[in-house]
Design a protein around this motif. Sequence first.
Motif, PDB file in Angstrom:
ATOM      1  N   ARG A 118       0.925  -1.259   0.065  1.00  0.00           N
ATOM      2  CA  ARG A 118      -0.144   0.067  -0.094  1.00  0.00           C
ATOM      3  C   ARG A 118       0.893   1.197  -0.120  1.00  0.00           C
ATOM      4  O   ARG A 118       1.967   1.263   0.619  1.00  0.00           O
ATOM      5  CB  ARG A 118      -0.702   0.054   1.185  1.00  0.00           C
ATOM      6  N   ASP A 119       0.456   2.238  -0.679  1.00  0.00           N
ATOM      7  CA  ASP A 119       1.061   3.722  -0.498  1.00  0.00           C
ATOM      8  C   ASP A 119      -0.074   4.960  -0.489  1.00  0.00           C
ATOM      9  O   ASP A 119      -1.385   4.479  -0.456  1.00  0.00           O
ATOM     10  CB  ASP A 119       2.069   3.963  -1.875  1.00  0.00           C
ATOM     11  N   GLU A 120       0.341   6.051  -0.413  1.00  0.00           N
ATOM     12  CA  GLU A 120      -0.422   7.149  -0.065  1.00  0.00           C
ATOM     13  C   GLU A 120      -1.367   7.428  -1.203  1.00  0.00           C
ATOM     14  O   GLU A 120      -2.164   8.362  -1.121  1.00  0.00           O
ATOM     15  CB  GLU A 120       0.284   8.180   0.538  1.00  0.00           C
ATOM     16  N   PHE A 121      -0.906   6.956  -2.440  1.00  0.00           N
ATOM     17  CA  PHE A 121      -1.646   7.362  -3.352  1.00  0.00           C
ATOM     18  C   PHE A 121      -3.070   6.581  -3.847  1.00  0.00           C
ATOM     19  O   PHE A 121      -4.134   7.129  -3.981  1.00  0.00           O
ATOM     20  CB  PHE A 121      -0.951   7.031  -5.001  1.00  0.00           C
ATOM     21  N   LEU A 122      -3.006   5.259  -3.367  1.00  0.00           N
ATOM     22  CA  LEU A 122      -4.118   4.410  -3.320  1.00  0.00           C
ATOM     23  C   LEU A 122      -4.737   4.184  -1.925  1.00  0.00           C
ATOM     24  O   LEU A 122      -5.950   4.065  -2.080  1.00  0.00           O
ATOM     25  CB  LEU A 122      -3.788   3.268  -3.960  1.00  0.00           C
ATOM     26  N   PHE A 123      -3.940   4.401  -1.108  1.00  0.00           N
ATOM     27  CA  PHE A 123      -4.542   3.969   0.334  1.00  0.00           C
ATOM     28  C   PHE A 123      -4.319   5.168   1.111  1.00  0.00           C
ATOM     29  O   PHE A 123      -3.167   5.653   1.544  1.00  0.00           O
ATOM     30  CB  PHE A 123      -3.906   2.985   1.075  1.00  0.00           C
ATOM     31  N   TYR A 124      -5.364   6.101   1.942  1.00  0.00           N
ATOM     32  CA  TYR A 124      -5.076   6.990   2.511  1.00  0.00           C
ATOM     33  C   TYR A 124      -6.687   7.528   3.178  1.00  0.00           C
ATOM     34  O   TYR A 124      -7.634   6.962   3.004  1.00  0.00           O
ATOM     35  CB  TYR A 124      -4.727   8.678   1.784  1.00  0.00           C
ATOM     36  N   PRO A 125      -6.257   8.007   4.480  1.00  0.00           N
ATOM     37  CA  PRO A 125      -7.472   8.613   5.513  1.00  0.00           C
ATOM     38  C   PRO A 125      -8.657   8.971   4.462  1.00  0.00           C
ATOM     39  O   PRO A 125      -8.147  10.004   3.863  1.00  0.00           O
ATOM     40  CB  PRO A 125      -6.805   9.148   6.747  1.00  0.00           C
ATOM     41  N   HIS A 126      -9.692   8.764   4.763  1.00  0.00           N
ATOM     42  CA  HIS A 126     -10.987   9.765   4.275  1.00  0.00           C
ATOM     43  C   HIS A 126     -10.993   9.337   2.922  1.00  0.00           C
ATOM     44  O   HIS A 126     -11.701  10.061   2.166  1.00  0.00           O
ATOM     45  CB  HIS A 126     -10.806  11.008   4.671  1.00  0.00           C
ATOM     46  N   ALA A 127     -10.429   8.325   2.141  1.00  0.00           N
ATOM     47  CA  ALA A 127     -10.665   7.696   0.840  1.00  0.00           C
ATOM     48  C   ALA A 127     -12.193   7.396   0.736  1.00  0.00           C
ATOM     49  O   ALA A 127     -12.787   7.241   1.860  1.00  0.00           O
ATOM     50  CB  ALA A 127      -9.659   6.909   0.383  1.00  0.00           C
ATOM     51  N   GLU A 128     -12.722   7.169  -0.441  1.00  0.00           N
ATOM     52  CA  GLU A 128     -13.912   6.938  -0.698  1.00  0.00           C
ATOM     53  C   GLU A 128     -14.225   5.472  -0.246  1.00  0.00           C
ATOM     54  O   GLU A 128     -15.559   5.278   0.287  1.00  0.00           O
ATOM     55  CB  GLU A 128     -14.434   7.055  -2.309  1.00  0.00           C
ATOM     56  N   TYR A 129     -13.548   4.336  -0.434  1.00  0.00           N
ATOM     57  CA  TYR A 129     -13.964   3.179   0.127  1.00  0.00           C
ATOM     58  C   TYR A 129     -13.136   2.895   1.107  1.00  0.00           C
ATOM     59  O   TYR A 129     -11.944   2.526   1.297  1.00  0.00           O
ATOM     60  CB  TYR A 129     -13.783   2.215  -0.997  1.00  0.00           C
ATOM     61  N   CYS A 130     -13.930   2.764   2.579  1.00  0.00           N
ATOM     62  CA  CYS A 130     -13.230   2.334   3.876  1.00  0.00           C
ATOM     63  C   CYS A 130     -13.745   0.841   4.168  1.00  0.00           C
ATOM     64  O   CYS A 130     -14.889   0.667   4.080  1.00  0.00           O
ATOM     65  CB  CYS A 130     -13.395   3.417   4.716  1.00  0.00           C
ATOM     66  N   VAL A 131     -12.557   0.158   4.890  1.00  0.00           N
ATOM     67  CA  VAL A 131     -12.995  -0.756   5.482  1.00  0.00           C
ATOM     68  C   VAL A 131     -13.062  -0.773   7.072  1.00  0.00           C
ATOM     69  O   VAL A 131     -11.712  -0.551   7.432  1.00  0.00           O
ATOM     70  CB  VAL A 131     -12.088  -2.323   5.218  1.00  0.00           C
ATOM     71  N   GLU A 132     -13.798  -0.752   7.642  1.00  0.00           N
ATOM     72  CA  GLU A 132     -13.799  -0.267   9.366  1.00  0.00           C
ATOM     73  C   GLU A 132     -13.399  -1.500   9.979  1.00  0.00           C
ATOM     74  O   GLU A 132     -13.399  -2.741   9.480  1.00  0.00           O
ATOM     75  CB  GLU A 132     -14.996   0.042   9.740  1.00  0.00           C
ATOM     76  N   GLU A 133     -12.865  -1.190  11.262  1.00  0.00           N
ATOM     77  CA  GLU A 133     -12.479  -2.135  12.249  1.00  0.00           C
ATOM     78  C   GLU A 133     -13.546  -3.015  12.457  1.00  0.00           C
ATOM     79  O   GLU A 133     -13.342  -4.531  12.747  1.00  0.00           O
ATOM     80  CB  GLU A 133     -11.913  -1.615  13.388  1.00  0.00           C
ATOM     81  N   SER A 134     -14.711  -2.636  12.539  1.00  0.00           N
ATOM     82  CA  SER A 134     -15.968  -3.740  12.679  1.00  0.00           C
ATOM     83  C   SER A 134     -16.121  -4.458  12.057  1.00  0.00           C
ATOM     84  O   SER A 134     -16.509  -5.707  12.296  1.00  0.00           O
ATOM     85  CB  SER A 134     -17.370  -2.559  13.046  1.00  0.00           C
ATOM     86  N   TYR A 135     -15.882  -4.234  10.586  1.00  0.00           N
ATOM     87  CA  TYR A 135     -16.097  -5.172   9.570  1.00  0.00           C
ATOM     88  C   TYR A 135     -14.901  -6.249   9.306  1.00  0.00           C
ATOM     89  O   TYR A 135     -15.193  -7.327   9.210  1.00  0.00           O
ATOM     90  CB  TYR A 135     -16.127  -4.601   8.078  1.00  0.00           C
ATOM     91  N   VAL A 136     -13.772  -5.869   9.913  1.00  0.00           N
ATOM     92  CA  VAL A 136     -12.603  -6.784   9.982  1.00  0.00           C
ATOM     93  C   VAL A 136     -12.979  -7.835  11.033  1.00  0.00           C
ATOM     94  O   VAL A 136     -12.830  -8.883  10.767  1.00  0.00           O
ATOM     95  CB  VAL A 136     -11.438  -6.043  10.033  1.00  0.00           C
ATOM     96  N   SER A 137     -13.436  -7.249  12.282  1.00  0.00           N
ATOM     97  CA  SER A 137     -13.573  -8.202  13.445  1.00  0.00           C
ATOM     98  C   SER A 137     -14.723  -9.082  12.981  1.00  0.00           C
ATOM     99  O   SER A 137     -14.700 -10.101  13.655  1.00  0.00           O
ATOM    100  CB  SER A 137     -13.935  -7.388  14.606  1.00  0.00           C
ATOM    101  N   ARG A 138     -15.676  -8.626  12.095  1.00  0.00           N
ATOM    102  CA  ARG A 138     -16.842  -9.671  11.863  1.00  0.00           C
ATOM    103  C   ARG A 138     -16.304 -10.841  10.679  1.00  0.00           C
ATOM    104  O   ARG A 138     -17.137 -11.554  10.566  1.00  0.00           O
ATOM    105  CB  ARG A 138     -18.079  -8.898  11.330  1.00  0.00           C
ATOM    106  N   HIS A 139     -15.335 -10.541  10.103  1.00  0.00           N
ATOM    107  CA  HIS A 139     -14.794 -11.457   9.142  1.00  0.00           C
ATOM    108  C   HIS A 139     -13.441 -11.743   9.267  1.00  0.00           C
ATOM    109  O   HIS A 139     -12.612 -11.519   8.567  1.00  0.00           O
ATOM    110  CB  HIS A 139     -14.809 -10.734   7.782  1.00  0.00           C
TER     111      HIS A 139
END
Length: 501
Positions: A118-139
Motif C-alpha cells: 500500500r502507498d499514499e496514492f491508493l490508500f489514505y485516510p478519508h478515501a472513498e472506500y473504507c474497511v472499518e475495524e468492525s467489518y474486519v472483526s466480523r470477518h
Amino acid sequence: MNGKLRVAAIGLALAVLAGLVLLLVRPSINPAQIRPLPLLVGAWLAFLAAAWLLRQVPRRAAVALILLGGIAIQMAAASAPPQNSDDLYRYIWDGRVQAAGFDPYQYVPTATQVAGLRDEFLFYPHAEYCVEESYVSRHPAAELTAGCTRINRPTVPTIYPPVAEAYFLGVHYLHPADDSSTPVQATTALAAVLITVLLLLGLARLGRDVRMAALWSWCPTVALEAGNSAHVDVIAVGIATAAILLLATARTTRRTVIGGILLGLAIATKMTPALTVPAVLARGDAPPRPPRMGMKRRWTTVTVAAGSAFAAVYVPHVLRVGGKVIGFLPGYLQQEGYTRGTRFGIIGLVVTGPLAIGMAVLILAAIAYAVLLFSDPDRPWQGAMWMTAGALAVTTPHYQWYSLLLVMLVALDGHPEWLAFAAGGYYAAEPWLGRYTPPWRLEDAIAYGTPCLVVAAGWVIRHELARRGAPEPRPAVAEPALAGPAGAEPGPAPALAEVPV
C-alpha cells in the motif's frame, strides 16, 4: 459549401467537441456550472455535425482530420483524473501486485498479506472506500486490514481476465512509481488512436470508405472512456478489431488461425467481445466466395484457435490459485441484480425474477441463432453489431463503457444511428444528470428503449429511400462505388456529393 470552408467547419466542430470534453473532465473550469447532461448532449451534437460534414472531404484530408481530431480529443480527456469511474485504480493495484510476485486473483486489496504494497496514492485516510475495524472483526477468516482506499470494492477479488491483467502489469512497468493515474490514461488514449489507425487501414483494404473511422475516432464515448476513465475495454476492442478484420479477409487457414487466436485473446481481456462469435462463425445465406475455405472447416478452425488461446492464458493462474481465477464475476452478477432477474430494464416492464432471466436468455439466443444463420460471413461486423446492440438492449447495463465494442462495429458498418446505444448508456449510468428524472423503473427502459426506436426509424427511412430508388442517407459514410482489388486505394465515391442533406 466549398472544400476549405467545409474543413474549417469540421475543425470548429471538433474544437467545440474537445472543449466540451474538457469541461466534462474538469468541472472546476466550468464557469457557468452547466450540468453534465447538457454538456454531453452538446458533445454528441458537435461530433455528429463534424461526421456529417466529413462525408464530402477528400480522402487524404479526411484521414488527417480523423487522426488529428482524435488525438486532440483524447488529449483533452486525459488532461484530468477520471471523473465518472474509478476502475483504473484497481488496474494500478493489480499491476503492482503482480510486479511484487503475487497472482492478481490471490488476495483482495485489503488483505493483510499485501498490506506492505500500500502507498499514499491508493490508500489514505478519508478515501472513498473504507474497511472499518468492525467489518474486519466480523470477518476474521478473510484476514483483512482496516483502512480507506481509492479502489472500489476493496474486499473482493479482481474481476478482470488474464490478458487484462497482463496489460496492467505492462503499464506498471512503464511507470513503476504508481503515483498518478496519467500513465494508465495516456496508454489507453494511445490505444484508442491506434484503433483508429487500424480502422483506417482495414477499411481501405476492404475497399470501404475510410471516413467511417471518424465514428470511432471522434465519438464522445471513446474520448471519455479511453482518455479519461481509461477502461480496459478499449484494449479488448482493439484486439477484437484486429480479429474481425483478419477473419473478414482470411482466405487461408493460417490467417484464420491467427484471427481466431486474436478473438480468444480479446475475450480473455474483457468478456464483451464474445458477442462477436456468432458473426465470425456465421454461415450466411449465400455460398462463400472462392477460394475461401469451407464453412465447416472455418467454423472448426476459428473455434479451436479462439478456445485454445483463451484457455492458454488462464492455465498459469488456475495452476496457481485454482478456482479463485473466476474472481468477482459471480458477485458482480449478483450485485447488479442479474441473478435475481431484477436488472433487465426493458424486460422488467413486463416481467421480473426468473421469468425475466428466461426471457433474456431466449431473446439473446434467438439473436445469436439468427446472426449465425443469416449474417454475411464476409461482413462479420454487421452480425456482431446486431448481437452487441441486442445484448445492450436486453441487459441494460449502467456502465456506458460497455458500448465501446459497438462503437467500433458501427465504424466498420457505417450506420451511425446505432451509436444511439452509446449515447443512451450515459443516461442509464447517471439519469440524474439533468434537472428532471423519470420514475426509477423507467430510467433503463428510456436509456436503451430510445436507441431501439432510433435504429428502427433509421431502418424505415433507409428502406423507404431504397424503395423509391433514392440513395441512402449515410452521414460520414459512403462506400466507394467500385472497390478495387485488395490493397488498392479506393477512389472517392462518385455518389458521395449526391447524398441528401
